[in-house]
Design a protein around this motif. Structure first.
Motif, mmCIF file in Angstrom:
data_model
loop_
_atom_site.group_PDB
_atom_site.id
_atom_site.type_symbol
_atom_site.label_atom_id
_atom_site.label_comp_id
_atom_site.label_asym_id
_atom_site.label_seq_id
_atom_site.Cartn_x
_atom_site.Cartn_y
_atom_site.Cartn_z
ATOM 1 N N ASP A 92 0.859 -1.190 0.000
ATOM 2 C CA ASP A 92 0.000 0.000 0.000
ATOM 3 C C ASP A 92 0.894 1.238 0.000
ATOM 4 O OD1 ASP A 92 -1.799 2.092 0.447
ATOM 5 O OD2 ASP A 92 -3.094 0.869 1.710
ATOM 6 N N GLN B 276 0.217 4.352 -0.627
ATOM 7 C CA GLN B 276 -0.348 5.563 -0.035
ATOM 8 C C GLN B 276 -0.224 5.561 1.485
ATOM 9 O OE1 GLN B 276 -4.319 6.004 -1.587
ATOM 10 N NE2 GLN B 276 -3.617 6.425 -3.666
ATOM 11 N N ARG C 134 -0.596 1.745 -6.722
ATOM 12 C CA ARG C 134 -1.093 1.532 -5.370
ATOM 13 C C ARG C 134 -0.212 0.545 -4.593
ATOM 14 N NH1 ARG C 134 -6.252 2.489 -3.985
ATOM 15 N NH2 ARG C 134 -5.396 2.069 -1.898
ATOM 16 N N ARG D 70 -1.796 -1.148 -10.069
ATOM 17 C CA ARG D 70 -2.891 -0.246 -9.713
ATOM 18 C C ARG D 70 -3.618 -0.697 -8.456
ATOM 19 N NH1 ARG D 70 -7.155 0.914 -14.234
ATOM 20 N NH2 ARG D 70 -7.770 2.433 -12.680
ATOM 21 N N PRO E 122 -3.960 -2.226 -4.527
ATOM 22 C CA PRO E 122 -3.247 -2.487 -3.272
ATOM 23 C C PRO E 122 -3.251 -3.981 -2.981
ATOM 24 C CG PRO E 122 -5.463 -1.659 -2.823
ATOM 25 C CD PRO E 122 -5.266 -1.577 -4.316
#
Length: 258
Positions: free
Chosen positions: A125, A127, A142, A164, A166
Motif C-alpha cells: 500500500d 499511499q 497503489r 494499480r 493495493p
C-alpha cells in the motif's frame, strides 16, 4: 536496431516459467552478440512477465533499472549514486514512454533501497506505507515490489513492478518476480555489477523537477556522439547515453544541495 525475437510458443503457460522458457533465455544469452544481449534477454523476460501479471484487470508497469556509475573526487573509485531506467513496459493506464523520459531514482525510491540493501522490497500500500519505505509517488500505482539484479552478491540494478491494486503481490506472484529477476540478471555483463559497498545513493528530486533536464536527452546524446567523433574517440550510443545521464545527475545533485 534490436534483433527480432521469436514469439513465445502458444504452449508456454504464462502462469509458470517452464523448462522450455529457461532454455530459450539461455539460448539467447549464448548466441546473441554482446551489444544486443540486454535488449534480447530483457524483451523475452518482460514479455513473459506481462503475460503472467496481466491475467487480471489490474494495470501494471515493469521497470528494469541499471546502476549509474559516478566517480568520486579523486577519480580512483567507482561509486553508484543513482539508478536509471534501461527498459520499461506496461499495460493501461500506463502509457508507453521512452526509457530516457523516466526520472533518475536514488535514496528516495524503493528501487534504490532494494539495490542498496541487496534484498527484495514490497509495499502493498504505497499511499499508507505502513513499513515506512522510501517511496516515490508514482501516478496510478497503489502497490509495488522491487528486486535487486544480482550476480555473486553484486548488484547491476533493480527490477520494479507497479500495480494499480493495493495488496497485489501474493506469495505466488512474489515467487515469480524473484525468478524473473534472476533471469533479467543474465541480460547484464559482469562489469555492470557492483559491490553493495559501492552503492552510495543520493536523493534525487521529484519527477517534475527532473523533467526539463531530461526533455532534451536525445539531442544531448547526439551531441556527445558528434563530439566524440570529432575528437576521434570511440563511443557508442550506450556510452553516450550514460555520459549524458551522468551530466544530468550532476546538475540534479547540485539542485538538491542548494
Amino acid at each position: 536496431m534490436a534483433p527480432v525475437l521469436e514469439r513465445q510458443s502458444q504452449q508456454d503457460d504464462p502462469r509458470e516459467i517452464t523448462a522450455q522458457f529457461y532454455d530459450r533465455v539461455l539460448s539467447v544469452v549464448a548466441t546473441t552478440s554482446v551489444d544486443r544481449r540486454f535488449q534480447a534477454v530483457a524483451d523475452l523476460v518482460l514479455e513473459h512477465a506481462v503475460r503472467y501479471l496481466a491475467t487480471t484487470d489490474a494495470g501494471i508497469q515493469l521497470l528494469v533499472f541499471q546502476c549509474l556509475p559516478s566517480l568520486v573526487d579523486d577519480s580512483t573509485k567507482t561509486i553508484i549514486t543513482s539508478l536509471y531506467v534501461r527498459l520499461a513496459i506496461g499495460t493501461a493506464p500506463w502509457r508507453m514512454q521512452a526509457h530516457s523520459s523516466f526520472p533518475l531514482h536514488g535514496a528516495e525510491s524503493l528501487a534504490g533501497y532494494a539495490a542498496k540493501m541487496v534484498h527484495p522490497m514490497v509495499s502493498q500500500d504505497i499511499q499508507r506505507n505502513p513499513d515506512h519505505f522510501p517511496l516515490r509517488q508514482e501516478e496510478h500505482a497503489r502497490s509495488t515490489a522491487a528486486y535487486p539484479l544480482l550476480q555473486e552478491c553484486r548488484v547491476a540494478g533493480c527490477f520494479q513492478i507497479l500495480s494499480r491494486l493495493p495488496n497485489y503481490f501474493s506469495p505466488d506472484r512474489l515467487d515469480m518476480l524473484r525468478r524473473y529477476a534472476d533471469l533479467l540478471a543474465l541480460a547484464f555483463h559482469s562489469h555492470e555489477f557492483y559491490d553493495p559497498q559501492a552503492i552510495a545513493l543520493y536523493l534525487m528530486p521529484p519527477t517534475d523537477v527532473q523533467r526539463p533536464y531530461l526533455a532534451s536527452f536525445q539531442q544531448q546524446v547526439h551531441t556527445a556522439l558528434r563530439s566524440a567523433k570529432a575528437r576521434q574517440q570511440e563511443m557508442n550510443v550506450l556510452l553516450a547515453e550514460r555520459q549524458v545521464l551522468q551530466e544530468i545527475e550532476q546538475k540534479l545533485r547540485t539542485l538538491q544541495e542548494k
